[in-house]
Motif scaffolding. Structure first.
Motif, mmCIF file in Angstrom:
data_model
loop_
_atom_site.group_PDB
_atom_site.id
_atom_site.type_symbol
_atom_site.label_atom_id
_atom_site.label_comp_id
_atom_site.label_asym_id
_atom_site.label_seq_id
_atom_site.Cartn_x
_atom_site.Cartn_y
_atom_site.Cartn_z
ATOM 1 N N GLY A 47 -7.765 3.749 -11.370
ATOM 2 C CA GLY A 47 -7.083 3.036 -10.295
ATOM 3 C C GLY A 47 -6.252 3.999 -9.458
ATOM 4 O O GLY A 47 -5.493 4.803 -9.997
ATOM 5 N N SER A 48 -6.397 3.932 -8.148
ATOM 6 C CA SER A 48 -5.738 4.902 -7.279
ATOM 7 C C SER A 48 -4.532 4.315 -6.571
ATOM 8 O O SER A 48 -4.463 3.110 -6.304
ATOM 9 C CB SER A 48 -6.719 5.428 -6.229
ATOM 10 N N LEU A 49 -3.577 5.180 -6.256
ATOM 11 C CA LEU A 49 -2.415 4.769 -5.477
ATOM 12 C C LEU A 49 -2.847 4.285 -4.098
ATOM 13 O O LEU A 49 -2.241 3.371 -3.535
ATOM 14 C CB LEU A 49 -1.428 5.931 -5.343
ATOM 15 N N ARG A 50 -3.876 4.911 -3.555
ATOM 16 C CA ARG A 50 -4.342 4.501 -2.231
ATOM 17 C C ARG A 50 -4.812 3.059 -2.235
ATOM 18 O O ARG A 50 -4.510 2.287 -1.303
ATOM 19 C CB ARG A 50 -5.476 5.412 -1.773
ATOM 20 N N GLU A 51 -5.540 2.672 -3.276
ATOM 21 C CA GLU A 51 -6.017 1.290 -3.358
ATOM 22 C C GLU A 51 -4.855 0.321 -3.504
ATOM 23 O O GLU A 51 -4.854 -0.751 -2.896
ATOM 24 C CB GLU A 51 -6.994 1.130 -4.530
ATOM 25 N N VAL A 52 -3.863 0.689 -4.308
ATOM 26 C CA VAL A 52 -2.681 -0.163 -4.452
ATOM 27 C C VAL A 52 -2.001 -0.325 -3.096
ATOM 28 O O VAL A 52 -1.634 -1.438 -2.685
ATOM 29 C CB VAL A 52 -1.694 0.437 -5.478
ATOM 30 N N ALA A 53 -1.811 0.791 -2.398
ATOM 31 C CA ALA A 53 -1.140 0.763 -1.099
ATOM 32 C C ALA A 53 -1.900 -0.104 -0.110
ATOM 33 O O ALA A 53 -1.297 -0.894 0.647
ATOM 34 C CB ALA A 53 -0.983 2.177 -0.563
ATOM 35 N N GLU A 54 -3.227 0.010 -0.098
ATOM 36 C CA GLU A 54 -4.031 -0.765 0.841
ATOM 37 C C GLU A 54 -3.867 -2.262 0.612
ATOM 38 O O GLU A 54 -3.881 -3.054 1.550
ATOM 39 C CB GLU A 54 -5.502 -0.371 0.720
ATOM 40 N N ARG A 55 -3.686 -2.667 -0.644
ATOM 41 C CA ARG A 55 -3.573 -4.095 -0.950
ATOM 42 C C ARG A 55 -2.265 -4.704 -0.443
ATOM 43 O O ARG A 55 -2.163 -5.923 -0.309
ATOM 44 C CB ARG A 55 -3.708 -4.321 -2.454
ATOM 45 N N VAL A 56 -1.269 -3.858 -0.203
ATOM 46 C CA VAL A 56 -0.010 -4.371 0.336
ATOM 47 C C VAL A 56 0.199 -3.932 1.784
ATOM 48 O O VAL A 56 1.279 -4.095 2.331
ATOM 49 C CB VAL A 56 1.200 -3.945 -0.526
ATOM 50 N N THR A 95 4.285 -17.010 -5.657
ATOM 51 C CA THR A 95 3.185 -16.702 -4.745
ATOM 52 C C THR A 95 3.486 -17.205 -3.346
ATOM 53 O O THR A 95 3.251 -16.520 -2.352
ATOM 54 C CB THR A 95 1.883 -17.344 -5.251
ATOM 55 N N ALA A 96 4.035 -18.426 -3.270
ATOM 56 C CA ALA A 96 4.372 -18.982 -1.966
ATOM 57 C C ALA A 96 5.434 -18.147 -1.272
ATOM 58 O O ALA A 96 5.371 -17.884 -0.071
ATOM 59 C CB ALA A 96 4.859 -20.424 -2.126
ATOM 60 N N ALA A 97 6.427 -17.696 -2.045
ATOM 61 C CA ALA A 97 7.486 -16.865 -1.467
ATOM 62 C C ALA A 97 6.937 -15.529 -0.996
ATOM 63 O O ALA A 97 7.295 -15.020 0.068
ATOM 64 C CB ALA A 97 8.592 -16.640 -2.508
ATOM 65 N N ASP A 98 6.031 -14.952 -1.794
ATOM 66 C CA ASP A 98 5.435 -13.674 -1.410
ATOM 67 C C ASP A 98 4.615 -13.802 -0.133
ATOM 68 O O ASP A 98 4.576 -12.898 0.696
ATOM 69 C CB ASP A 98 4.531 -13.147 -2.529
ATOM 70 N N ASN A 99 3.952 -14.966 0.023
ATOM 71 C CA ASN A 99 3.115 -15.153 1.202
ATOM 72 C C ASN A 99 3.931 -15.257 2.480
ATOM 73 O O ASN A 99 3.424 -15.000 3.571
ATOM 74 C CB ASN A 99 2.248 -16.416 1.044
ATOM 75 N N THR A 100 5.198 -15.665 2.355
ATOM 76 C CA THR A 100 6.038 -15.811 3.541
ATOM 77 C C THR A 100 6.990 -14.652 3.717
ATOM 78 O O THR A 100 7.661 -14.556 4.731
ATOM 79 C CB THR A 100 6.862 -17.115 3.449
ATOM 80 N N ALA A 101 7.058 -13.753 2.721
ATOM 81 C CA ALA A 101 7.971 -12.621 2.813
ATOM 82 C C ALA A 101 7.433 -11.591 3.799
ATOM 83 O O ALA A 101 6.236 -11.386 3.924
ATOM 84 C CB ALA A 101 8.141 -11.966 1.439
ATOM 85 N N GLU A 102 8.337 -10.949 4.508
ATOM 86 C CA GLU A 102 7.948 -9.914 5.451
ATOM 87 C C GLU A 102 7.859 -8.590 4.714
ATOM 88 O O GLU A 102 8.848 -8.094 4.176
ATOM 89 C CB GLU A 102 8.977 -9.819 6.583
ATOM 90 N N ILE A 103 6.663 -8.031 4.674
ATOM 91 C CA ILE A 103 6.447 -6.756 4.006
ATOM 92 C C ILE A 103 6.452 -5.655 5.052
ATOM 93 O O ILE A 103 5.691 -5.696 6.018
ATOM 94 C CB ILE A 103 5.097 -6.745 3.260
ATOM 95 N N PRO A 104 7.306 -4.649 4.918
ATOM 96 C CA PRO A 104 7.352 -3.579 5.899
ATOM 97 C C PRO A 104 6.018 -2.862 5.997
ATOM 98 O O PRO A 104 5.282 -2.741 5.023
ATOM 99 C CB PRO A 104 8.433 -2.626 5.333
ATOM 100 N N ASP A 105 5.668 -2.396 7.199
ATOM 101 C CA ASP A 105 4.421 -1.671 7.342
ATOM 102 C C ASP A 105 4.562 -0.255 6.847
ATOM 103 O O ASP A 105 5.634 0.174 6.405
ATOM 104 C CB ASP A 105 3.942 -1.701 8.807
#
Length: 251
Positions: free
Chosen positions: A51-60, A234-244
């Motif tokens: 498992g790569s850090l790049r794949e983890v990063a891409e998912r978020v 999950t609902a909270a995560d879906n509405t949370a603003e994730i920095p780019d």
């Protein structure tokens, strides 16, 4: 707040260091949680080494450099993921309960829940075996975790004994070691052949042999509450603003 507030602050003078806005704290916490959830998925699907850090990063939705702003290395991320997994498990098992039987029921609930997440179970089993090497990044984690879990399960069995429900001849410490060994062994057998065993029922049967009148009263409510908590998160995560990615790299 602590009791060591500076004199200047007590007098109303503005502190020299600027505090990070509360909203940024919340955003950073949401980002870390999203990364940990994604890493748990990636490591469970591909294994820690593949498992790569790049794949983890891409998912978020961020770059690898942005991810490394929150976790300085892959090893640091792995340890945080393991802690994250333990936090999720503690939602099902409360070793602080005064009734030791309730804690044991929680372990059965955890075994039943684990049957729904084979990838995570496989990751844990693989890592725990690999981490027997002192050079493995998770070696200290697993040494400390087994020590802590043994102590917690022993304390639960001791409370069962104090209530007069532990079967004659059953020692709380040895019962704890046997319980942990049984849970780990059941996971391996189940991963190899899911039809070979019902992990939760096998654990419950062992507890019936050690605890007078052991039953699974309330276990469905525990699992339902866990499902409700997961849905709300999950609902909270879906509405949370994730920095780019750029925000993560310049913070």
């Amino acid at each position: 707040m602590t009791e060591t507030t500076s004199a200047a602050t007590r007098k109303g003078t503005a502190p020299t260091a600027k505090r990070k806005p509360r909203g940024e704290y919340a955003k950073s916490a949401a980002t870390r949680t999203a990364i940990l959830d994604a890493a748990l998925e990636v490591f469970a699907e591909s294994g820690y080494r593949a498992g790569s850090l790049r794949e983890v990063a891409e998912r978020v939705g961020m770059s690898e450099a942005g991810l490394l702003h929150h976790f300085r290395s892959k090893s640091a991320l792995l340890l945080a993921v393991l802690d994250h997994r333990d936090a999720l498990a503690r939602e099902l098992v409360d070793f602080e309960l005064p009734d030791g039987v309730e804690a044991l029921r929680g372990l059965v609930a955890l075994a039943r829940h684990n049957a729904l997440i084979p990838g995570v179970v496989e990751l844990y089993c693989t890592l725990s075996a690999e981490a027997t090497s002192p050079t493995h990044p998770a070696h200290a984690y697993f040494v400390n975790r087994y020590e802590s879990v043994r102590a917690s399960v022993t304390a639960s069995f001791q409370r069962v004994a104090d209530s007069g429900r532990l079967m004659p001849g059953v020692d709380p410490g040895r019962a704890a070691v046997a319980t942990i060994a049984l849970m780990d062994g059941l996971q391996v057998q189940w991963l190899l052949d899911a039809e070979s065993t019902d992990m939760a029922e096998a654990l419950a049967e062992a507890f019936r042999a050690m605890v007078s009148g052991f039953d699974l009263a309330g276990i469905e409510q525990v699992l339902d509450a866990r499902s409700a908590d997961a849905a709300s998160v999950t609902a909270a995560d879906n509405t949370a603003e994730i920095p780019d990615a750029s925000a993560g790299e310049t913070a």
